[in-house]
Design a protein around this motif. Sequence first.
Motif, short mmCIF file in Angstrom:
data_model
loop_
_atom_site.label_atom_id
_atom_site.label_comp_id
_atom_site.label_asym_id
_atom_site.label_seq_id
_atom_site.Cartn_x
_atom_site.Cartn_y
_atom_site.Cartn_z
N ASP A 125 0.80 -1.23 0.00
CA ASP A 125 0.00 0.00 0.00
C ASP A 125 0.83 1.28 0.00
N ARG A 126 2.14 1.15 -0.24
CA ARG A 126 3.01 2.32 -0.30
C ARG A 126 3.82 2.29 -1.58
N GLU A 127 4.27 3.46 -1.99
CA GLU A 127 5.15 3.55 -3.15
C GLU A 127 6.56 3.10 -2.74
N LEU A 128 7.29 2.57 -3.68
CA LEU A 128 8.66 2.17 -3.39
C LEU A 128 9.56 3.40 -3.23
N PRO A 129 10.47 3.38 -2.26
CA PRO A 129 11.44 4.47 -2.12
C PRO A 129 12.59 4.24 -3.11
N GLY A 130 12.38 4.66 -4.34
CA GLY A 130 13.30 4.37 -5.43
C GLY A 130 14.73 4.80 -5.19
N GLU A 131 14.91 6.00 -4.67
CA GLU A 131 16.27 6.49 -4.44
C GLU A 131 16.99 5.64 -3.40
N LEU A 132 16.27 5.24 -2.36
CA LEU A 132 16.86 4.40 -1.32
C LEU A 132 17.25 3.05 -1.90
N ILE A 133 16.36 2.44 -2.66
CA ILE A 133 16.65 1.14 -3.26
C ILE A 133 17.86 1.24 -4.19
N ALA A 134 17.89 2.28 -5.01
CA ALA A 134 19.02 2.47 -5.92
C ALA A 134 20.33 2.63 -5.13
N SER A 135 20.28 3.33 -4.01
CA SER A 135 21.50 3.52 -3.22
C SER A 135 21.95 2.21 -2.58
N ILE A 136 21.02 1.36 -2.18
CA ILE A 136 21.37 0.06 -1.62
C ILE A 136 22.03 -0.81 -2.69
N VAL A 137 21.44 -0.83 -3.88
CA VAL A 137 22.02 -1.62 -4.97
C VAL A 137 23.40 -1.08 -5.34
N ALA A 138 23.54 0.23 -5.43
CA ALA A 138 24.84 0.83 -5.74
C ALA A 138 25.87 0.47 -4.67
N PHE A 139 25.46 0.48 -3.42
CA PHE A 139 26.36 0.09 -2.33
C PHE A 139 26.80 -1.37 -2.52
#
Length: 109
Positions: free
Chosen positions: A93-107
């Motif tokens: 029921d929430r939108e994905l936090p795209g920037e956070l996910i991208a930063s985790i993947v980049a890490f």
Amino acid sequence: MSVIDDYLSSVSGRHRELLDQLRAIIIEAAPEASEAISWGMPTYKLNGNLVHFAPGKSHVGLYPGADGVAFAAARLDELGLRYSKGAIQFPLDRELPGELIASIVAFRV
């Protein structure tokens, strides 16, 4: 058609929508990663397992390993998201936090 396309073909509704978004974020953050199925989940590999993702009962899960979760723990707490040692739950029921996910993947890269 890739192994992840095959996997996702059996998923529908909000789960599918969020999994497609999650996949797009992962691909953008790690375009050199290859696709596989590992541990029964869609997986991106780069020098080993990079991240896994999968549907849950009332969420979609991202599995970036313990170091990926530790990297993002403070932000996950701020967003009120549930997580464990190696998994993060994103409610349907929430939108994905795209920037956070991208930063985790980049890490993880």
